[in-house]
Motif scaffolding. Structure first.
Motif, PDB file in Angstrom:
ATOM      1  N   LYS A  81      31.556  37.243  38.416  1.00  0.00           N
ATOM      2  CA  LYS A  81      31.064  37.597  39.743  1.00  0.00           C
ATOM      3  C   LYS A  81      32.281  37.948  40.587  1.00  0.00           C
ATOM      4  O   LYS A  81      33.111  37.094  40.858  1.00  0.00           O
ATOM      5  CB  LYS A  81      30.284  36.440  40.361  1.00  0.00           C
ATOM      6  N   GLY A  82      32.373  39.244  40.954  1.00  0.00           N
ATOM      7  CA  GLY A  82      33.525  39.715  41.697  1.00  0.00           C
ATOM      8  C   GLY A  82      34.532  40.366  40.770  1.00  0.00           C
ATOM      9  O   GLY A  82      34.205  40.766  39.668  1.00  0.00           O
ATOM     10  N   THR A  83      35.777  40.448  41.261  1.00  0.00           N
ATOM     11  CA  THR A  83      36.853  41.065  40.493  1.00  0.00           C
ATOM     12  C   THR A  83      37.986  40.054  40.310  1.00  0.00           C
ATOM     13  O   THR A  83      37.994  39.004  40.945  1.00  0.00           O
ATOM     14  CB  THR A  83      37.409  42.295  41.246  1.00  0.00           C
ATOM     15  N   PRO A  86      37.512  37.161  43.240  1.00  0.00           N
ATOM     16  CA  PRO A  86      36.368  36.486  42.603  1.00  0.00           C
ATOM     17  C   PRO A  86      35.337  36.085  43.664  1.00  0.00           C
ATOM     18  O   PRO A  86      35.697  35.687  44.767  1.00  0.00           O
ATOM     19  CB  PRO A  86      36.998  35.253  41.954  1.00  0.00           C
ATOM     20  N   GLN A  87      34.064  36.191  43.303  1.00  0.00           N
ATOM     21  CA  GLN A  87      32.992  35.897  44.240  1.00  0.00           C
ATOM     22  C   GLN A  87      32.337  34.542  43.995  1.00  0.00           C
ATOM     23  O   GLN A  87      31.334  34.222  44.628  1.00  0.00           O
ATOM     24  CB  GLN A  87      31.932  36.998  44.164  1.00  0.00           C
ATOM     25  N   SER A 124      34.157  31.857  38.465  1.00  0.00           N
ATOM     26  CA  SER A 124      34.847  33.095  38.092  1.00  0.00           C
ATOM     27  C   SER A 124      36.315  33.026  38.496  1.00  0.00           C
ATOM     28  O   SER A 124      37.197  33.457  37.756  1.00  0.00           O
ATOM     29  CB  SER A 124      34.172  34.301  38.753  1.00  0.00           C
ATOM     30  N   THR A 168      37.853  43.030  33.493  1.00  0.00           N
ATOM     31  CA  THR A 168      36.707  42.317  34.033  1.00  0.00           C
ATOM     32  C   THR A 168      35.545  43.276  34.262  1.00  0.00           C
ATOM     33  O   THR A 168      35.741  44.476  34.441  1.00  0.00           O
ATOM     34  CB  THR A 168      37.028  41.619  35.368  1.00  0.00           C
ATOM     35  N   ASN A 200      32.320  43.249  36.887  1.00  0.00           N
ATOM     36  CA  ASN A 200      31.704  42.593  38.033  1.00  0.00           C
ATOM     37  C   ASN A 200      30.189  42.708  37.899  1.00  0.00           C
ATOM     38  O   ASN A 200      29.617  43.769  38.144  1.00  0.00           O
ATOM     39  CB  ASN A 200      32.186  43.236  39.336  1.00  0.00           C
ATOM     40  N   GLU A 226      27.709  44.077  40.674  1.00  0.00           N
ATOM     41  CA  GLU A 226      27.541  45.504  40.955  1.00  0.00           C
ATOM     42  C   GLU A 226      26.348  46.104  40.233  1.00  0.00           C
ATOM     43  O   GLU A 226      25.932  47.216  40.546  1.00  0.00           O
ATOM     44  CB  GLU A 226      28.805  46.271  40.559  1.00  0.00           C
TER      45      GLU A 226
END
Length: 107
Positions: free
Chosen positions: A22-24, A28-29, A33, A50, A52, A55
């Motif tokens: 989740k995220g980059t 990170p989100q 992650s 990675t 995401n 997206e």
């Protein structure tokens, strides 16, 4: 096999170390992650590949079906599912993850 499943299979097969998260890597989100990225950096992975999942809802669901694993992040090394952040943490603490990644990078 659906287009998403085909794309996931190609991604994990053609990318030596890839983290579905989740995220980059830079942003990170979620905490899990973020932890996974920290572990990979500690193992010496410089250019962390990675995906995401935030997206694309199809990829987010598709990776769970592909691995038969309900949570994200998910780490793949040489096309093999390694696990999520808890498994990565355990493997890192035991030295297994460093050995697996080192073998991949040098092998």
């Amino acid at each position: 096999m659906s287009d998403v499943q085909t794309w996931i299979k190609e991604t994990v097969t053609n990318t030596p170390v890839v983290l579905f998260m989740k995220g980059t890597a830079q942003f990170p989100q979620c905490g899990f992650s973020g932890r996974a990225i920290q572990i990979l950096k500690a193992c010496g992975v410089d250019n962390i590949a990675t995906v995401n999942v935030l997206e694309d809802a199809e990829v987010r669901q598709g990776i769970k079906e592909f691995s038969n694993w309900p949570t994200i992040p998910q780490l793949y090394v040489n096309g093999e599912f390694v696990g999520g952040s808890d498994i990565m943490t355990e493997m890192y603490e035991s030295g297994e993850l460093q050995a697996l990644i080192s073998k991949q990078q040098n092998g």
